[in-house]
Structures are given as structure tokens and as C-alpha cells.
Write a protein that holds these residues in place. Structure first.
Motif, PDB file in Angstrom:
ATOM      1  N   PHE A   1       0.850  -0.982   0.276  1.00 32.45           N
ATOM      2  CA  PHE A   1       0.030  -0.201   0.177  1.00 32.45           C
ATOM      3  C   PHE A   1       1.017   1.262  -0.301  1.00 32.45           C
ATOM      4  O   PHE A   1       1.401   1.176   1.032  1.00 32.45           O
ATOM      5  N   SER A   2       0.622   2.509  -0.670  1.00 33.57           N
ATOM      6  CA  SER A   2       1.125   3.336  -0.315  1.00 33.57           C
ATOM      7  C   SER A   2       0.334   4.679   0.163  1.00 33.57           C
ATOM      8  O   SER A   2      -0.655   4.257   0.827  1.00 33.57           O
ATOM      9  N   ARG A   3       1.637   5.276   0.195  1.00 34.55           N
ATOM     10  CA  ARG A   3       1.405   6.924   1.908  1.00 34.55           C
ATOM     11  C   ARG A   3       0.361   7.240   1.090  1.00 34.55           C
ATOM     12  O   ARG A   3      -0.483   7.484   1.680  1.00 34.55           O
ATOM     13  N   SER A   4      -0.063   8.079  -0.416  1.00 32.81           N
ATOM     14  CA  SER A   4      -1.177   8.339  -0.750  1.00 32.81           C
ATOM     15  C   SER A   4      -2.488   7.992  -0.595  1.00 32.81           C
ATOM     16  O   SER A   4      -3.431   8.594  -0.318  1.00 32.81           O
ATOM     17  N   GLN A   5      -2.483   6.485  -0.493  1.00 35.28           N
ATOM     18  CA  GLN A   5      -3.548   5.204  -0.359  1.00 35.28           C
ATOM     19  C   GLN A   5      -4.089   5.183   0.530  1.00 35.28           C
ATOM     20  O   GLN A   5      -5.087   5.546   1.103  1.00 35.28           O
ATOM     21  N   TYR A   6      -3.395   5.278   0.807  1.00 35.25           N
ATOM     22  CA  TYR A   6      -3.679   5.337   2.870  1.00 35.25           C
ATOM     23  C   TYR A   6      -3.938   6.444   3.287  1.00 35.25           C
ATOM     24  O   TYR A   6      -5.273   7.078   3.989  1.00 35.25           O
ATOM     25  N   HIS A   7      -3.208   8.241   2.620  1.00 35.26           N
ATOM     26  CA  HIS A   7      -3.723   9.512   2.856  1.00 35.26           C
ATOM     27  C   HIS A   7      -5.115   9.087   2.848  1.00 35.26           C
ATOM     28  O   HIS A   7      -6.577   9.931   3.297  1.00 35.26           O
ATOM     29  N   CYS A   8      -6.009   9.243   1.408  1.00 33.21           N
ATOM     30  CA  CYS A   8      -6.713   9.062   0.325  1.00 33.21           C
ATOM     31  C   CYS A   8      -7.806   8.700   1.930  1.00 33.21           C
ATOM     32  O   CYS A   8      -9.653   9.027   1.582  1.00 33.21           O
ATOM     33  N   LEU A   9      -7.791   6.923   1.792  1.00 31.18           N
ATOM     34  CA  LEU A   9      -8.515   6.527   2.925  1.00 31.18           C
ATOM     35  C   LEU A   9      -8.744   6.902   3.830  1.00 31.18           C
ATOM     36  O   LEU A   9     -10.657   7.054   4.228  1.00 31.18           O
ATOM     37  N   GLN A  10      -7.899   7.389   4.778  1.00 36.06           N
ATOM     38  CA  GLN A  10      -8.587   8.426   5.906  1.00 36.06           C
ATOM     39  C   GLN A  10      -9.039   9.641   5.847  1.00 36.06           C
ATOM     40  O   GLN A  10      -9.727   9.655   6.007  1.00 36.06           O
ATOM     41  N   ALA A  11      -8.115  10.173   4.837  1.00 35.40           N
ATOM     42  CA  ALA A  11      -9.535  11.565   4.257  1.00 35.40           C
ATOM     43  C   ALA A  11     -10.451  11.507   3.523  1.00 35.40           C
ATOM     44  O   ALA A  11     -11.578  12.301   3.642  1.00 35.40           O
ATOM     45  N   GLY A  12     -11.097  10.107   3.369  1.00 33.90           N
ATOM     46  CA  GLY A  12     -12.440  10.113   2.313  1.00 33.90           C
ATOM     47  C   GLY A  12     -13.247   9.492   3.072  1.00 33.90           C
ATOM     48  O   GLY A  12     -14.435  10.018   4.075  1.00 33.90           O
ATOM     49  N   LEU A  13     -12.711   9.216   4.803  1.00 32.47           N
ATOM     50  CA  LEU A  13     -13.718   8.161   5.930  1.00 32.47           C
ATOM     51  C   LEU A  13     -13.922   9.410   6.495  1.00 32.47           C
ATOM     52  O   LEU A  13     -15.214  10.032   7.544  1.00 32.47           O
ATOM     53  N   LEU A  14     -12.791  10.606   6.646  1.00 28.80           N
ATOM     54  CA  LEU A  14     -13.171  11.852   8.218  1.00 28.80           C
ATOM     55  C   LEU A  14     -13.950  12.424   7.122  1.00 28.80           C
ATOM     56  O   LEU A  14     -14.865  12.772   7.626  1.00 28.80           O
ATOM     57  N   SER A  15     -14.129  12.415   5.701  1.00 24.75           N
ATOM     58  CA  SER A  15     -14.695  13.864   5.737  1.00 24.75           C
ATOM     59  C   SER A  15     -16.029  12.931   5.081  1.00 24.75           C
ATOM     60  O   SER A  15     -17.429  13.805   4.727  1.00 24.75           O
ATOM     61  N   LYS A  16     -16.154  11.915   4.366  1.00 27.69           N
ATOM     62  CA  LYS A  16     -17.643  10.797   5.104  1.00 27.69           C
ATOM     63  C   LYS A  16     -17.986   9.452   5.385  1.00 27.69           C
ATOM     64  O   LYS A  16     -16.899   8.974   5.569  1.00 27.69           O
ATOM     65  N   GLN A  17     -18.807   9.182   5.388  1.00 22.34           N
ATOM     66  CA  GLN A  17     -19.074   8.053   6.919  1.00 22.34           C
ATOM     67  C   GLN A  17     -18.993   6.700   5.874  1.00 22.34           C
ATOM     68  O   GLN A  17     -18.730   4.987   6.475  1.00 22.34           O
ATOM     69  N   PHE A  18     -18.856   7.082   4.552  1.00 25.69           N
ATOM     70  CA  PHE A  18     -19.265   5.683   3.781  1.00 25.69           C
ATOM     71  C   PHE A  18     -18.297   5.899   2.747  1.00 25.69           C
ATOM     72  O   PHE A  18     -18.141   6.944   1.538  1.00 25.69           O
TER      73      PHE A  18
ATOM     74  N   GLN B   1      -3.982   4.749  19.771  1.00 28.14           N
ATOM     75  CA  GLN B   1      -4.394   6.375  20.995  1.00 28.14           C
ATOM     76  C   GLN B   1      -4.757   7.193  19.875  1.00 28.14           C
ATOM     77  O   GLN B   1      -4.963   8.289  19.879  1.00 28.14           O
ATOM     78  N   TYR B   2      -5.129   7.165  18.344  1.00 23.11           N
ATOM     79  CA  TYR B   2      -4.930   7.567  17.661  1.00 23.11           C
ATOM     80  C   TYR B   2      -6.549   7.931  17.472  1.00 23.11           C
ATOM     81  O   TYR B   2      -7.260   8.877  16.847  1.00 23.11           O
ATOM     82  N   ALA B   3      -7.711   6.870  17.885  1.00 19.83           N
ATOM     83  CA  ALA B   3      -8.945   6.570  18.125  1.00 19.83           C
ATOM     84  C   ALA B   3     -10.391   7.253  17.689  1.00 19.83           C
ATOM     85  O   ALA B   3     -11.093   7.767  17.930  1.00 19.83           O
ATOM     86  N   LYS B   4      -9.624   8.051  19.156  1.00 22.65           N
ATOM     87  CA  LYS B   4     -10.577   9.303  19.587  1.00 22.65           C
ATOM     88  C   LYS B   4     -10.430  10.471  19.164  1.00 22.65           C
ATOM     89  O   LYS B   4     -11.886  11.044  18.480  1.00 22.65           O
ATOM     90  N   ALA B   5      -8.910  11.030  18.922  1.00 27.83           N
ATOM     91  CA  ALA B   5      -9.034  12.165  18.123  1.00 27.83           C
ATOM     92  C   ALA B   5      -9.943  12.203  16.542  1.00 27.83           C
ATOM     93  O   ALA B   5     -10.046  12.444  15.341  1.00 27.83           O
ATOM     94  N   PHE B   6      -9.833  10.562  15.879  1.00 26.31           N
ATOM     95  CA  PHE B   6     -10.381   9.778  14.954  1.00 26.31           C
ATOM     96  C   PHE B   6     -11.449  10.308  14.402  1.00 26.31           C
ATOM     97  O   PHE B   6     -12.350  10.696  13.831  1.00 26.31           O
ATOM     98  N   VAL B   7     -12.146   9.868  15.254  1.00 22.81           N
ATOM     99  CA  VAL B   7     -13.515   9.785  16.015  1.00 22.81           C
ATOM    100  C   VAL B   7     -14.207  11.391  15.300  1.00 22.81           C
ATOM    101  O   VAL B   7     -15.237  12.158  14.979  1.00 22.81           O
ATOM    102  N   THR B   8     -13.581  12.625  16.336  1.00 26.84           N
ATOM    103  CA  THR B   8     -13.603  13.536  17.585  1.00 26.84           C
ATOM    104  C   THR B   8     -13.647  14.498  15.877  1.00 26.84           C
ATOM    105  O   THR B   8     -14.428  15.517  15.161  1.00 26.84           O
ATOM    106  N   ALA B   9     -12.803  14.440  15.348  1.00 22.56           N
ATOM    107  CA  ALA B   9     -12.618  15.139  13.189  1.00 22.56           C
ATOM    108  C   ALA B   9     -13.121  14.755  12.255  1.00 22.56           C
ATOM    109  O   ALA B   9     -14.049  15.853  11.987  1.00 22.56           O
ATOM    110  N   ALA B  10     -14.260  13.171  12.541  1.00 20.74           N
ATOM    111  CA  ALA B  10     -15.271  13.272  11.715  1.00 20.74           C
ATOM    112  C   ALA B  10     -16.239  14.045  12.240  1.00 20.74           C
ATOM    113  O   ALA B  10     -17.261  13.677  11.343  1.00 20.74           O
ATOM    114  N   LYS B  11     -16.657  14.299  13.390  1.00 20.77           N
ATOM    115  CA  LYS B  11     -18.210  14.938  13.837  1.00 20.77           C
ATOM    116  C   LYS B  11     -17.826  16.396  13.601  1.00 20.77           C
ATOM    117  O   LYS B  11     -18.514  16.815  14.076  1.00 20.77           O
ATOM    118  N   LEU B  12     -16.591  16.423  13.117  1.00 17.36           N
ATOM    119  CA  LEU B  12     -17.033  17.652  12.260  1.00 17.36           C
ATOM    120  C   LEU B  12     -17.572  18.670  11.804  1.00 17.36           C
ATOM    121  O   LEU B  12     -17.681  17.933  10.965  1.00 17.36           O
TER     122      LEU B  12
END
Length: 497
Positions: free
Chosen positions: A23-40, A348-359
Motif C-alpha cells: 500500500f502506498s502512502r497516498s492510498q492510505y491518506h485518501c482512505l483516511q481523508a475519505g472516511l473523515l469527510s464521509k462515513q461511507f 492512541q489516535y482512535a478518539k481523535a479520529f472520531v472527533t475529527a469525523a464529527k466536525l
């Protein structure tokens, strides 16, 4: 990744992840950013290209190593009279049990990681330590193999007490398989070709037994209920081969509930939750919690069903392909990634991940917002010609994606983020005949190219459609493939090109 003083600060924290597999870093960035911006999120493309593995990778990395049946025992032990007579229980969740010793004078909070408690429990069950022995002696046996030395030697009395109570709770129900390993915060579910309603995800009322609800065997409903009970922890539902059945038949309620925030009706409201097999009872109405993230994988072939524009519009879509260079690199060491090696390392980043997604509103800076607006207004009229223009929701979600992509990146470039956003949100709905799409694809291709002599050509030559000439290389490559398929077959779509 952390949240401080109301400001979101994101760190890539990916070194332990991208080295695991192909997996590339760009794929993983898009995966995280995609989920943070949208639940699906939908992962589509070549079969066997790592879609499901990447979804599992993020889920395992963020989620702690939790055994759900053990967690049930832990909850019973921590809330039992035998424990509460000596301790005030502050919280119990998948990561930690926090208590205060009633007999202590300091009244300080004692943090007890669940993984350590489970170590003591297994040692007690396996006969490595004994209930009648001094826990001070037992800690040396546990500590010889444990990765949590600082906790074991400080709070051995509490660990031992909870382990003993867990064993006693397990003995009360000898018929139950307490050692069955099930992920606590993510669930991988294979979609069946016979899924024709939401019963496969949410279950149904038992017509033969009053106030009884039948949960699906795949654990989806339990995952949702658990997510509601632990709102600060991310929960992941991975729907594998999502288009083996018509998505609209079994997932329409989910889509509507995620978008509107309204509840799904599960059974008659009799004033109380209905009983079901398992520890969590089922409410009359179910809201999809904001800490539940749904990732669907899609393989496109003659055995599957196409997604409708309605479904695609409500998701981020990431395409997976394998280049010759990537395949050659893989063949130098053709092994599957070891996902267990990174399980829980990002907890350790789990709570921050949810907090970010709820913005609700992301603080996208004025310059970036203006740049996004300029690009979108260039693409809007061209997409409108094909009946694939976007609405306010898509524009808002692209702004969110750009924000999170920037926050997750250490060497961020606007063009790379916008390229990913175009691929994920603007192009997936494109489909149609040569007459309908021919002029549209030509116009979109021009928008993806840098200034150059090739822009004067009509049509633009295929040999000019290369990454070196592109502002948005991924989108250009996709549009070029769609144009080629359109020329050869008279019809094209995002999924099939």
C-alpha cells in the motif's frame, strides 16, 4: 493525531502501516481523508488489488486488540459487587478500565489497560498463576512475557482482582464459548447474492416470540449497538463484494439514515428494548452513530450489479489498479501483508479520529477554499452537459476531503489533493453513450492538462495524455481510459473503464 483546545491537529503516523504491505502512502491518506469527510467509502477496481486488505489495515491499526466475549466478562467483573466494594468504577471500555481505590488516601485514578487484564485472565485460566497465591508473586510470572511492565508492577492487585472475577463469571455460564475471538470494533461481512432486504444487516422481529428480536448472525447489529455505547471509539463495518446483490435493496435504509440522521425503525415501540441473543438488547428505533464507518469493496465483472448514481453520490469512491512497476515490485517479495503486526498500534489516535469525523464545519483556509471553488466551477458546467453535475452536498464533502488530506500530509500539494477529490467525487457518476459523453470527456480531459501545444489539437492525441502533461494525472488517466473505451464500444462508465 490529537485534539487540543478545540483545534484539530492531525499527524500522518503512518510509518508502521505503509511498510506492512503493498500500500502506498497516498492510498492510505485518501482512505483516511475519505472516511473523515464521509462515513461511507467505496473501494472499487481490480479483483485482488488489496481493497479489502487496506480496509482491514486501517481498522486493525486504529482498533485495539479486543476480544468481544472477553470484554463482556470484563464488564460483568468490573461492575460486580465483589469489585465495587473496594473500588469506584469511573469507566470501562475497549481500551481501559479506570478506577479509584476506596481504601486509598490519594484518591488518584488508576488506569488498567484491557489487554493487561486479559493477560492476567488467561494466565489464571491456563493455570500459570493461582487464585490462592499472593498477586505480588504472580506479577513476576506475568511480567516475564508481558509488554506492559510499567502497569503490571504498579497495579498488580487490581489486575489480579479483575482476572479472578472474570474467571468466576465465565464459570457461571459453562456452555458459552468465552474464548471465541471476535473483533471488538470492526466487522468484516461478505455480502451475499441473495440479500434482498435490510434484514441481512439489521435482523428482524421474531413473529413467533413476543418482544423478541432476531439479530443477524454476521454481527452487524451488535457492532452498531456497540458503537452507540462507545461513542468515542471508531467502529468499522467492511462490506466485502458489496455489489453481489442490488445495493439499493439491502442498504437504502442505511444510506438514508447516515445522510439524514433519522432513525431506522426495527420493531414496535413497546416502551422497552427487545430481548435478543447476546448482551445488547435492541431498541425500537436505531440511529447510525457518527463513529460507525462503512467501507464497501466492489469488483466489477459480469456477475455483479452496477451502483446507481444515487449510491455513488453518497460515498467517496477510491479506485484500485495495479501498474506493471507495482506488480514487478511485488514479485520481488510476493507475500501477504501481516496485518496482525500493526493491530492496535494506532489505538492512541482512535478518539481523535472520531472527533475529527464529527466536525460539522472544517476550518479550510481562504486561499485553499478559493482554489477549490475555482476548480469546481470549471468542472461543473462540463459535468452538467452529461447530466452528472454535483450538488451542495458533494461540494461540501470535497472541501472536507481537501482539509483532511492537507492535515494528514507532511508534504502537501493542492493539485494532488484535488486530483484525488475529482476521482472520488466528480467522475464516478459518469456513464453514457458516445453521443452523450464524447464532447464531455474531451472537455474534462482539457481541464486536467497543463497549458501546452497539445491543447490546440482537436481531438487531443492519445500520446499526449500522459502524466508529465497533467495537472491532475490520476483523473487524466481515468478519463483517457474512458475515452478509449467509448471509441471502441460506443459506451463507457467510470466502473468499467
Amino acid at each position: 493525531m490529537n485534539v487540543s483546545n478545540g483545534e484539530l491537529v492531525l499527524s500522518a503516523a503512518l510509518d508502521d502501516v505503509v511498510e506492512v504491505g503493498y500500500f502506498s502512502r497516498s492510498q492510505y491518506h485518501c482512505l483516511q481523508a475519505g472516511l473523515l469527510s464521509k462515513q461511507f467509502l467505496i473501494l472499487t477496481g481490480l479483483s485482488g488489488s488489496g481493497k479489502t486488505q487496506l480496509a482491514r489495515l486501517l481498522s486493525k491499526w486504529l482498533c485495539s486488540r479486543v476480544n468481544s466475549s472477553l470484554y463482556e466478562l470484563l464488564e460483568k467483573a468490573a461492575t460486580s459487587d465483589g469489585f465495587l466494594e473496594n473500588y469506584d468504577l469511573l469507566c470501562v471500555n475497549n481500551l481501559v478500565v479506570e478506577v479509584i481505590n476506596k481504601r486509598g488516601s490519594a484518591k488518584t485514578i488508576i488506569p488498567l489497560p484491557t489487554n493487561v487484564i486479559f493477560e492476567w485472565y488467561h494466565a489464571l485460566k491456563n493455570g500459570e498463576i493461582e487464585e490462592g497465591k499472593d498477586p505480588k508473586e504472580s506479577r513476576h510470572i506475568i511480567g516475564a512475557l508481558s509488554a506492559y511492565q510499567k502497569y503490571i508492577h504498579g497495579f498488580y492487585t487490581e489486575f489480579f482482582k479483575l482476572a479472578v472475577l472474570m474467571v468466576r463469571e465465565s464459570e457461571k455460564d459453562e456452555g458459552r464459548d468465552n474464548e471465541k475471538t471476535v473483533s471488538g470494533t470492526y466487522q468484516l461481512v461478505s455480502v451475499g447474492a441473495d440479500w434482498t432486504s435490510n434484514e441481512n444487516l439489521l435482523g428482524y422481529p421474531d413473529a413467533l416470540r413476543e418482544s423478541c428480536y432476531r439479530k443477524p448472525d454476521n454481527g452487524v447489529l451488535d457492532l452498531i449497538l456497540q458503537a452507540q455505547s462507545n461513542p468515542d471509539l471508531p467502529h468499522f463495518l467492511i462490506l466485502d463484494e458489496m455489489n453481489l446483490s442490488h445495493v439499493e435493496r439491502y442498504f437504502a435504509d442505511f444510506l438514508s439514515a447516515m445522510e439524514s440522521g433519522e432513525a431506522i425503525s426495527l420493531h414496535d415501540d413497546t416502551g422497552e428494548d427487545w430481548g435478543a441473543e447476546g448482551s445488547l438488547k435492541v431498541p425500537a428505533k436505531l440511529k447510525i452513530p457518527k463513529n460507525l464507518f462503512v467501507i464497501g469493496t466492489v469488483n466489477v465483472d459480469e456477475t455483479t450489479y452496477m451502483f446507481s448514481p444515487k449510491v455513488l453520490d453518497r460515498a467517496n469512491v477510491i479506485e484500485f489498479r495495479v501498474s506493471e512497476d507495482e506488480m514487478q515490485s511485488f514479485l520481488t517479495n510476493p507475500v501477504k501483508p501481516d496485518l496482525d503486526a500493526i493491530a492496535g498500534q494506532g489505538a492512541q489516535y482512535a478518539k481523535a479520529f472520531v472527533t475529527a469525523a464529527k466536525l460539522k464545519d472544517v476550518p479550510l483556509d481562504a486561499a485553499t477554499r478559493e482554489a477549490v471553488s475555482k476548480v469546481l466551477m470549471e468542472f461543473f458546467p462540463q459535468l452538467k452537459e452529461a447530466g452528472a453535475e454535483f450538488g451542495y452536498r458533494t461540494a461540501h464533502e470535497i472541501c472536507r476531503f481537501i482539509y483532511f488530506h492537507k492535515e494528514l500530509s507532511t508534504d502537501w500539494k493542492f493539485e494532488a489533493a484535488m486530483d484525488a477529490a475529482i476521482m472520488q467525487k466528480l467522475l464516478p457518476k459518469l456513464h453514457g453513450s458516445k453521443k452523450k459523453l464524447g464532447p464531455v470527456l474531451a472537455a474534462l480531459i482539457r481541464l486536467c492538462l497543463k497549458e501546452g501545444d497539445w491543447l490546440k489539437n482537436d481531438p487531443i492525441k492519445a500520446e499526449d495524455l500522459v502524466a508529465e502533461n497533467a495537472v491532475y494525472p490520476q483523473s487524466l488517466e481515468k478519463l483517457a481510459r474512458m475515452r478509449k473505451r467509448l471509441q471502441e464500444h460506443g459506451f463507457t462508465s467510470f466502473a468499467e473503464a
